[in-house]
Scaffold this motif. Structure first.
Motif, PDB file in Angstrom:
ATOM      1  N   ALA A  31       0.739  -1.194  -0.027  1.00  0.00           N
ATOM      2  CA  ALA A  31      -0.059   0.063  -0.022  1.00  0.00           C
ATOM      3  C   ALA A  31       0.893   1.290  -0.037  1.00  0.00           C
ATOM      4  O   ALA A  31       2.015   1.341   0.561  1.00  0.00           O
ATOM      5  CB  ALA A  31      -0.912   0.096   1.240  1.00  0.00           C
ATOM      6  N   GLY A  32       0.511   1.971  -0.655  1.00  0.00           N
ATOM      7  CA  GLY A  32       1.277   3.620  -0.660  1.00  0.00           C
ATOM      8  C   GLY A  32       2.643   3.402  -1.310  1.00  0.00           C
ATOM      9  O   GLY A  32       3.432   3.740  -0.584  1.00  0.00           O
ATOM     10  N   ALA A  33       2.716   2.755  -2.309  1.00  0.00           N
ATOM     11  CA  ALA A  33       4.127   2.452  -2.697  1.00  0.00           C
ATOM     12  C   ALA A  33       4.674   3.322  -3.304  1.00  0.00           C
ATOM     13  O   ALA A  33       5.911   3.098  -3.973  1.00  0.00           O
ATOM     14  CB  ALA A  33       4.271   0.884  -3.124  1.00  0.00           C
ATOM     15  N   ALA A 162       1.439  -8.255   0.183  1.00  0.00           N
ATOM     16  CA  ALA A 162       0.033  -8.642   0.184  1.00  0.00           C
ATOM     17  C   ALA A 162      -0.298  -9.434  -0.922  1.00  0.00           C
ATOM     18  O   ALA A 162       0.388  -9.517  -1.817  1.00  0.00           O
ATOM     19  CB  ALA A 162      -0.974  -7.312   0.217  1.00  0.00           C
ATOM     20  N   VAL A 163      -1.056 -10.784  -0.490  1.00  0.00           N
ATOM     21  CA  VAL A 163      -1.473 -11.510  -1.628  1.00  0.00           C
ATOM     22  C   VAL A 163      -2.569 -11.108  -2.590  1.00  0.00           C
ATOM     23  O   VAL A 163      -2.249 -10.966  -3.623  1.00  0.00           O
ATOM     24  CB  VAL A 163      -2.189 -12.772  -0.986  1.00  0.00           C
ATOM     25  N   ASP A 164      -3.469 -10.256  -1.991  1.00  0.00           N
ATOM     26  CA  ASP A 164      -4.656  -9.687  -2.714  1.00  0.00           C
ATOM     27  C   ASP A 164      -5.172  -8.467  -2.124  1.00  0.00           C
ATOM     28  O   ASP A 164      -5.625  -8.412  -0.967  1.00  0.00           O
ATOM     29  CB  ASP A 164      -5.869 -10.898  -2.732  1.00  0.00           C
ATOM     30  N   GLY A 165      -4.766  -7.449  -2.476  1.00  0.00           N
ATOM     31  CA  GLY A 165      -5.320  -6.010  -2.244  1.00  0.00           C
ATOM     32  C   GLY A 165      -4.129  -5.711  -1.125  1.00  0.00           C
ATOM     33  O   GLY A 165      -3.462  -6.247  -0.335  1.00  0.00           O
ATOM     34  N   ALA A 166      -3.726  -4.360  -0.989  1.00  0.00           N
ATOM     35  CA  ALA A 166      -2.689  -3.910  -0.246  1.00  0.00           C
ATOM     36  C   ALA A 166      -3.068  -2.790   0.884  1.00  0.00           C
ATOM     37  O   ALA A 166      -1.993  -2.261   1.462  1.00  0.00           O
ATOM     38  CB  ALA A 166      -1.611  -3.429  -1.304  1.00  0.00           C
ATOM     39  N   SER A 167      -4.346  -2.785   1.046  1.00  0.00           N
ATOM     40  CA  SER A 167      -4.630  -1.790   2.069  1.00  0.00           C
ATOM     41  C   SER A 167      -4.790  -2.450   3.572  1.00  0.00           C
ATOM     42  O   SER A 167      -4.937  -3.559   3.454  1.00  0.00           O
ATOM     43  CB  SER A 167      -6.060  -1.168   1.855  1.00  0.00           C
ATOM     44  N   PRO A 168      -4.463  -1.575   4.405  1.00  0.00           N
ATOM     45  CA  PRO A 168      -4.393  -2.130   5.843  1.00  0.00           C
ATOM     46  C   PRO A 168      -5.811  -2.993   6.184  1.00  0.00           C
ATOM     47  O   PRO A 168      -5.794  -3.864   6.990  1.00  0.00           O
ATOM     48  CB  PRO A 168      -4.128  -0.775   6.767  1.00  0.00           C
ATOM     49  N   SER A 169      -6.919  -2.527   5.666  1.00  0.00           N
ATOM     50  CA  SER A 169      -8.002  -2.979   5.795  1.00  0.00           C
ATOM     51  C   SER A 169      -8.460  -4.514   5.345  1.00  0.00           C
ATOM     52  O   SER A 169      -9.202  -5.110   5.693  1.00  0.00           O
ATOM     53  CB  SER A 169      -9.312  -2.166   5.711  1.00  0.00           C
ATOM     54  N   SER A 170      -7.352  -4.409   3.948  1.00  0.00           N
ATOM     55  CA  SER A 170      -7.676  -5.674   3.490  1.00  0.00           C
ATOM     56  C   SER A 170      -6.891  -6.991   3.995  1.00  0.00           C
ATOM     57  O   SER A 170      -7.248  -8.217   3.124  1.00  0.00           O
ATOM     58  CB  SER A 170      -7.459  -5.519   1.661  1.00  0.00           C
ATOM     59  N   VAL A 171      -6.022  -6.710   4.632  1.00  0.00           N
ATOM     60  CA  VAL A 171      -5.264  -7.942   5.035  1.00  0.00           C
ATOM     61  C   VAL A 171      -5.718  -8.360   6.702  1.00  0.00           C
ATOM     62  O   VAL A 171      -4.943  -9.027   7.002  1.00  0.00           O
ATOM     63  CB  VAL A 171      -3.765  -7.682   5.310  1.00  0.00           C
ATOM     64  N   VAL A 172      -6.822  -7.989   7.300  1.00  0.00           N
ATOM     65  CA  VAL A 172      -7.191  -8.407   8.381  1.00  0.00           C
ATOM     66  C   VAL A 172      -7.761  -9.719   8.303  1.00  0.00           C
ATOM     67  O   VAL A 172      -8.641  -9.988   7.404  1.00  0.00           O
ATOM     68  CB  VAL A 172      -8.391  -7.313   9.032  1.00  0.00           C
ATOM     69  N   PRO A 173      -7.589 -10.671   9.279  1.00  0.00           N
ATOM     70  CA  PRO A 173      -7.909 -12.058   9.095  1.00  0.00           C
ATOM     71  C   PRO A 173      -9.379 -12.056   9.468  1.00  0.00           C
ATOM     72  O   PRO A 173      -9.981 -11.348  10.115  1.00  0.00           O
ATOM     73  CB  PRO A 173      -7.216 -12.818  10.201  1.00  0.00           C
ATOM     74  N   SER A 174     -10.190 -12.989   8.736  1.00  0.00           N
ATOM     75  CA  SER A 174     -11.617 -13.075   8.933  1.00  0.00           C
ATOM     76  C   SER A 174     -12.006 -13.192  10.290  1.00  0.00           C
ATOM     77  O   SER A 174     -12.915 -12.774  10.962  1.00  0.00           O
ATOM     78  CB  SER A 174     -12.027 -14.352   8.150  1.00  0.00           C
ATOM     79  N   ASP A 329      -1.726  10.086  -3.245  1.00  0.00           N
ATOM     80  CA  ASP A 329      -0.534   9.245  -2.632  1.00  0.00           C
ATOM     81  C   ASP A 329      -0.657   8.527  -1.478  1.00  0.00           C
ATOM     82  O   ASP A 329      -0.047   7.479  -1.358  1.00  0.00           O
ATOM     83  CB  ASP A 329       0.644  10.305  -2.469  1.00  0.00           C
ATOM     84  N   TYR A 330      -2.122   8.576  -0.939  1.00  0.00           N
ATOM     85  CA  TYR A 330      -2.282   7.947   0.304  1.00  0.00           C
ATOM     86  C   TYR A 330      -3.422   7.097   0.242  1.00  0.00           C
ATOM     87  O   TYR A 330      -4.231   7.098  -0.523  1.00  0.00           O
ATOM     88  CB  TYR A 330      -2.677   9.078   1.561  1.00  0.00           C
ATOM     89  N   ASP A 331      -3.276   6.069   1.230  1.00  0.00           N
ATOM     90  CA  ASP A 331      -4.189   4.988   1.215  1.00  0.00           C
ATOM     91  C   ASP A 331      -5.241   5.648   2.222  1.00  0.00           C
ATOM     92  O   ASP A 331      -4.968   6.019   3.214  1.00  0.00           O
ATOM     93  CB  ASP A 331      -3.629   3.871   1.970  1.00  0.00           C
TER      94      ASP A 331
END
Length: 425
Positions: A31-33, A162-174, A329-331
């Motif tokens: 994210a934000g690379a 990240a595997v799929d999606g790079a935002s902090p909200s997209s990597v939260v485990p279910s 530029d920002y997530d």
């Protein structure tokens, strides 16, 4: 992509062609690379890393509602600021959230994991080995990688890909989703603002010195020094910005200003003197003799910085931020979390003033303009954006290069409706 990458590609320079390819592909992974590229530096997965878990609040609107009332001169609650305990009550998570998350940390990250709750209870700092983080976030991230920034070779960060999606909200485990809305500092990389460059030729208008400012705004000595009890001020600094106390002292002596000794919280040894020197000298021009802080951190991360200010034993009542970068530029997750922090500041009586930028409205697009790009964090609805002006024979005019425009992320606050409508007529 930076223009120099395109030039180097045309010239066939291999090392920059490699960076160009990485710059194209990495935004899909982290994210934000912007400006960051992967290096070959080996990462020790047994070392500890710290991430921030943002907890869901029981009420989505309570903090914002109070922010509006304490900020509105027409409200009966105007300037009736809150304590830390009252803020914590506004943002507290639903019952059972803290236990559910700490139980997950213990079971997934092991007994060696450490958890620390933030000041107001709506966030957790979690420290664990990178190996255990990879296992706990399996399916969302792969190996940790060392990244370096093209514009600032000394800036390095280690992040997971990240595997799929790079935002902090997209990597939260279910398993955490009912309780946690984002995991920061795991895959996200923030942009590095471009430092102020020397301009060719002189800026328009009269020379502006402290006496000119005092006269233009009718700032008497009693207004600058007296004020309400407890007034204090702080300059925010990032990216190795440094000021010299001797320069401030010389400036005060030259213009007959009361002596102000800045309290320093954070690094002040980066060697970049331009921005911080200007900010510290001119804030004592208007706030004469006012207790002052220089609050600094290396990364331009508004969420971390806001938490830093809120954790200060003594907090400034006025915070000046002259840094920023385009919203694009920002997530969005980072901006949302920082906005919550800005609201916490506001309900506790901290006024945040942010420079609107010096690139006009900003532009998106590689070879042509595809849209305007307001400057963050000036575009936040919870700070006061300050534009640039110049004096021509004592008459104040708007500066052409001053930032502004409409946010592409945040809705316009209702109190701006009439001003915008009249301005568009």
């Amino acid at each position: 992509l930076k223009n120099r990458y395109i030039k180097h590609l045309f010239l066939g320079r291999r090392e920059n062609m490699k960076r160009l390819i990485l710059a194209v592909t990495l935004p899909c992974l982290v994210a934000g690379a912007q400006g960051w590229y992967a290096t070959s530096t080996k990462v020790d997965h047994l070392e500890r890393a710290t991430i921030r878990l943002a907890l869901r609040s029981a009420s989505k609107s309570a903090l914002g509602d109070v922010f509006e009332t304490v900020s509105d001169p027409k409200s009966s609650r105007y300037r009736k600021f809150l304590t830390d305990e009252e803020v914590a009550h506004l943002v507290e998570p639903p019952p059972g959230t803290l236990k559910a998350v700490t139980d997950w940390v213990s079971s997934q990250l092991g007994e060696g994991a450490q958890v620390e709750q933030n000041r107001h209870g709506d966030g957790l700092l979690v420290s664990a080995t990178r190996r255990s983080l990879l296992q706990a976030f399996a399916g969302h991230i792969v190996n940790f990688t060392s990244f370096q920034h093209a514009d600032s070779p000394g800036r390095r960060e280690v992040r997971a890909v990240a595997v799929d999606g790079a935002s902090p909200s997209s990597v939260v485990p279910s398993a955490l989703l009912p309780h946690v809305w984002a995991a920061f500092d795991l895959v996200d990389l923030l942009p590095v603002p471009v430092r102020r460059r020397e301009r060719l030729g002189a800026d328009p208008g009269d020379k502006v010195e402290p006496p000119v400012i005092h006269n233009q705004y009718n700032l008497t000595e009693s207004e600058c020094i007296g004020g309400r009890t407890g007034t204090s001020q702080a300059v925010a600094a990032f990216e190795q910005a440094q000021f010299l106390p001797t320069d401030v002292a010389a400036f005060e002596k030259a213009y007959g200003l009361p002596e102000v000794v800045f309290q320093v919280d954070g690094p002040n040894n980066g060697g970049y003197y331009g921005e911080a020197g200007l900010d510290t000298q001119y804030i004592v021009t208007t706030g004469r003799g006012v207790p002052s802080w220089f609050v600094a951190q290396n990364a331009f991360d508004m969420l971390t910085f806001c938490e830093k200010v809120l954790n200060m034993t003594e907090r400034p009542s006025v915070l000046s931020i002259s840094w920023g970068s385009g919203e694009s530029d920002y997530d969005a997750d980072h901006m949302q979390a920082a906005n919550t922090c800005f609201q916490k500041m506001g309900v506790q009586g901290i006024s945040v003033f942010v420079a609107s930028g010096d690139q006009g409205t900003g532009k998106q697009g590689l070879f042509w303009c595809t849209g305007f790009d307001a400057t963050w964090p000036a575009s936040s609805p919870f700070v006061t954006a300050v534009g640039g002006t110049f004096l021509q024979s004592g008459v104040e005019n708007g500066w052409t290069d001053s930032g502004g425009g409409f946010s592409s992320v945040f809705s316009r606050p209702s109190y701006q409706d009439s001003a915008v409508q009249s301005g568009m007529e």
